[in-house]
Design a protein around this motif. Structure first.
Motif, PDB file in Angstrom:
ATOM      1  N   UNK A  77      62.801 -45.809 102.192  1.00 42.99           N
ATOM      2  CA  UNK A  77      63.352 -46.939 101.437  1.00 42.99           C
ATOM      3  C   UNK A  77      62.650 -48.228 101.855  1.00 42.99           C
ATOM      4  N   UNK A  78      62.474 -48.408 103.161  1.00 43.91           N
ATOM      5  CA  UNK A  78      61.787 -49.601 103.662  1.00 43.91           C
ATOM      6  C   UNK A  78      60.326 -49.612 103.232  1.00 43.91           C
ATOM      7  N   UNK A  79      59.705 -48.445 103.253  1.00 45.73           N
ATOM      8  CA  UNK A  79      58.290 -48.342 102.886  1.00 45.73           C
ATOM      9  C   UNK A  79      58.059 -48.636 101.410  1.00 45.73           C
ATOM     10  N   UNK A  80      59.091 -48.384 100.597  1.00 51.63           N
ATOM     11  CA  UNK A  80      58.945 -48.538  99.149  1.00 51.63           C
ATOM     12  C   UNK A  80      59.720 -49.739  98.605  1.00 51.63           C
ATOM     13  N   UNK A  81      59.741 -50.799  99.387  1.00 50.36           N
ATOM     14  CA  UNK A  81      60.302 -52.058  98.910  1.00 50.36           C
ATOM     15  C   UNK A  81      61.786 -52.051  98.643  1.00 50.36           C
ATOM     16  N   UNK A  82      62.535 -51.237  99.390  1.00 51.48           N
ATOM     17  CA  UNK A  82      63.984 -51.211  99.244  1.00 51.48           C
ATOM     18  C   UNK A  82      64.498 -50.213  98.225  1.00 51.48           C
ATOM     19  N   UNK A  83      63.601 -49.466  97.595  1.00 48.32           N
ATOM     20  CA  UNK A  83      63.989 -48.474  96.592  1.00 48.32           C
ATOM     21  C   UNK A  83      63.594 -47.084  97.069  1.00 48.32           C
ATOM     22  N   UNK A  84      64.541 -46.171  97.066  1.00 48.94           N
ATOM     23  CA  UNK A  84      64.242 -44.801  97.492  1.00 48.94           C
ATOM     24  C   UNK A  84      63.305 -44.147  96.474  1.00 48.94           C
ATOM     25  N   UNK A  85      62.223 -43.509  96.933  1.00 52.63           N
ATOM     26  CA  UNK A  85      61.284 -42.867  96.000  1.00 52.63           C
ATOM     27  C   UNK A  85      61.890 -41.720  95.205  1.00 52.63           C
ATOM     28  N   UNK A  86      63.093 -41.267  95.611  1.00 50.87           N
ATOM     29  CA  UNK A  86      63.734 -40.189  94.853  1.00 50.87           C
ATOM     30  C   UNK A  86      64.042 -40.624  93.423  1.00 50.87           C
ATOM     31  N   UNK A  87      64.252 -41.925  93.219  1.00 46.55           N
ATOM     32  CA  UNK A  87      64.517 -42.414  91.866  1.00 46.55           C
ATOM     33  C   UNK A  87      63.345 -42.067  90.946  1.00 46.55           C
ATOM     34  N   UNK A  88      62.145 -42.236  91.470  1.00 42.96           N
ATOM     35  CA  UNK A  88      60.938 -41.959  90.688  1.00 42.96           C
ATOM     36  C   UNK A  88      60.647 -40.462  90.614  1.00 42.96           C
ATOM     37  N   UNK A  89      60.754 -39.786  91.735  1.00 41.81           N
ATOM     38  CA  UNK A  89      60.388 -38.373  91.805  1.00 41.81           C
ATOM     39  C   UNK A  89      61.376 -37.490  91.038  1.00 41.81           C
ATOM     40  N   UNK A  90      62.664 -37.725  91.248  1.00 45.25           N
ATOM     41  CA  UNK A  90      63.678 -36.927  90.558  1.00 45.25           C
ATOM     42  C   UNK A  90      63.842 -37.345  89.100  1.00 45.25           C
ATOM     43  N   UNK A  91      63.524 -38.614  88.821  1.00 43.06           N
ATOM     44  CA  UNK A  91      63.632 -39.155  87.461  1.00 43.06           C
ATOM     45  C   UNK A  91      65.023 -38.912  86.879  1.00 43.06           C
ATOM     46  N   UNK A  92      66.048 -39.040  87.720  1.00 39.35           N
ATOM     47  CA  UNK A  92      67.400 -38.717  87.274  1.00 39.35           C
ATOM     48  C   UNK A  92      68.000 -39.774  86.356  1.00 39.35           C
ATOM     49  N   UNK A  93      67.416 -40.969  86.339  1.00 43.69           N
ATOM     50  CA  UNK A  93      67.907 -41.996  85.425  1.00 43.69           C
ATOM     51  C   UNK A  93      67.830 -41.509  83.976  1.00 43.69           C
ATOM     52  N   UNK A  94      66.837 -40.681  83.704  1.00 44.80           N
ATOM     53  CA  UNK A  94      66.604 -40.203  82.333  1.00 44.80           C
ATOM     54  C   UNK A  94      67.813 -39.450  81.785  1.00 44.80           C
ATOM     55  N   UNK A  95      68.489 -38.693  82.639  1.00 42.06           N
ATOM     56  CA  UNK A  95      69.670 -37.948  82.196  1.00 42.06           C
ATOM     57  C   UNK A  95      70.720 -38.895  81.628  1.00 42.06           C
ATOM     58  N   UNK A  96      70.971 -39.978  82.329  1.00 38.16           N
ATOM     59  CA  UNK A  96      71.977 -40.937  81.883  1.00 38.16           C
ATOM     60  C   UNK A  96      71.507 -41.694  80.641  1.00 38.16           C
ATOM     61  N   UNK A  97      70.243 -42.071  80.636  1.00 38.02           N
ATOM     62  CA  UNK A  97      69.696 -42.793  79.482  1.00 38.02           C
ATOM     63  C   UNK A  97      69.711 -41.937  78.219  1.00 38.02           C
ATOM     64  N   UNK A  98      69.431 -40.658  78.376  1.00 42.72           N
ATOM     65  CA  UNK A  98      69.396 -39.757  77.222  1.00 42.72           C
ATOM     66  C   UNK A  98      70.776 -39.530  76.611  1.00 42.72           C
ATOM     67  N   UNK A  99      71.822 -39.853  77.367  1.00 43.54           N
ATOM     68  CA  UNK A  99      73.178 -39.546  76.910  1.00 43.54           C
ATOM     69  C   UNK A  99      74.034 -40.783  76.643  1.00 43.54           C
ATOM     70  N   UNK A 100      73.366 -41.923  76.428  1.00 43.92           N
ATOM     71  CA  UNK A 100      74.055 -43.121  75.966  1.00 43.92           C
ATOM     72  C   UNK A 100      73.335 -43.641  74.727  1.00 43.92           C
ATOM     73  N   UNK A 101      74.015 -44.518  73.986  1.00 46.92           N
ATOM     74  CA  UNK A 101      73.446 -45.074  72.758  1.00 46.92           C
ATOM     75  C   UNK A 101      73.329 -46.592  72.859  1.00 46.92           C
ATOM     76  N   UNK A 102      72.584 -47.165  71.936  1.00 43.10           N
ATOM     77  CA  UNK A 102      72.283 -48.600  71.997  1.00 43.10           C
ATOM     78  C   UNK A 102      73.528 -49.469  71.838  1.00 43.10           C
ATOM     79  N   UNK A 103      74.545 -48.980  71.172  1.00 36.50           N
ATOM     80  CA  UNK A 103      75.757 -49.771  70.966  1.00 36.50           C
ATOM     81  C   UNK A 103      76.858 -49.459  71.977  1.00 36.50           C
ATOM     82  N   UNK A 104      76.534 -48.672  72.982  1.00 39.75           N
ATOM     83  CA  UNK A 104      77.540 -48.232  73.951  1.00 39.75           C
ATOM     84  C   UNK A 104      77.900 -49.304  74.975  1.00 39.75           C
ATOM     85  N   UNK A 105      79.151 -49.241  75.389  1.00 35.73           N
ATOM     86  CA  UNK A 105      79.626 -49.970  76.559  1.00 35.73           C
ATOM     87  C   UNK A 105      79.803 -48.920  77.655  1.00 35.73           C
TER      88      UNK A 105
END
Length: 209
Positions: free
Chosen positions: A25-53
């Motif tokens: 985390x320290x080596x990567x500017x405060x962000x864990x590289x797992x965010x990039x490697x696992x790309x898990x954000x995509x799961x959440x992004x794929x399952x929401x819509x532009x008008x969602x709250x």
């Protein structure tokens, strides 16, 4: 002698994992590289819509909430740790993204959402059935990501031999597929679909009609 040596190296494995997690985390500017490697954000992004709250519970440093805010109409991100909220506001702010300091297990939200995000959060909650029963009235859809106990053979072996096997000492549970399904069912919810990637279970949870 072999047993002692085995336990020592297993302990070193657990300790090393925790140290490595801090260092990367320290080596990567405060962000864990797992965010990039696992790309898990995509799961959440794929399952929401532009008008969602969207309600992001246990938002941590805010990176998931920020990515969601670039697609959805409105994001409310909650975390119990004041430092997390402070850092999230500094690093991941957006006009449609609101950060809230609070304990989601007893917080009164006062509104409903199109989707709820629980990214590596559920395992940190002790009374998970009560929690899920509470939040299911806030949204028709809950997006969940949890780590699994059987992510590798060593984690299972650690548990069998009475050693620390959890990825994080604040975890109240390390799920198996079966225990996850049982808890969701007991909460009066249903799994619409799920998949496993890198030893983590991703699922779309909905209420029974």
């Amino acid at each position: 002698m072999i047993k002692i040596a085995t336990r020592l190296f297993i302990w070193l494995n657990t300790f090393s994992y925790k140290v490595i997690s801090v260092l990367v985390v320290k080596e990567n500017g405060g962000i864990h590289p797992k965010h990039r490697i696992l790309n898990y954000h995509k799961f959440f992004l794929d399952n929401i819509s532009v008008n969602d709250s969207v309600l992001d519970i246990g938002c941590g440093n805010g990176s998931v909430a920020y990515d969601l805010s670039k697609k959805a109409k409105r994001i409310v991100a909650v975390d119990i740790v004041e430092k997390n909220i402070k850092n999230a506001k500094e690093k991941f702010s957006n006009e449609n993204l609101e950060y809230v300091l609070g304990d989601a297990t007893n917080f009164e939200f006062g509104e409903k959402f199109n989707a709820i995000v629980l990214s590596n959060v559920l395992e940190h909650i002790e009374n998970r059935i009560d929690f899920l029963s509470k939040i299911k009235v806030l949204s028709p859809k809950i997006l969940i990501r949890v780590p699994l106990l059987n992510r590798d053979w060593l984690s299972v072996y650690k548990k069998e031999t009475g050693m620390e096997y959890r990825l994080d000492s604040t975890h109240f549970i390390e799920y198996t597929e079966e225990s996850f399904k049982e808890e969701i069912e007991e909460s009066g919810l249903k799994i619409e679909k799920y998949y496993i990637k890198f030893g983590e279970l991703y699922s779309i949870i909905k209420k029974y009609e």
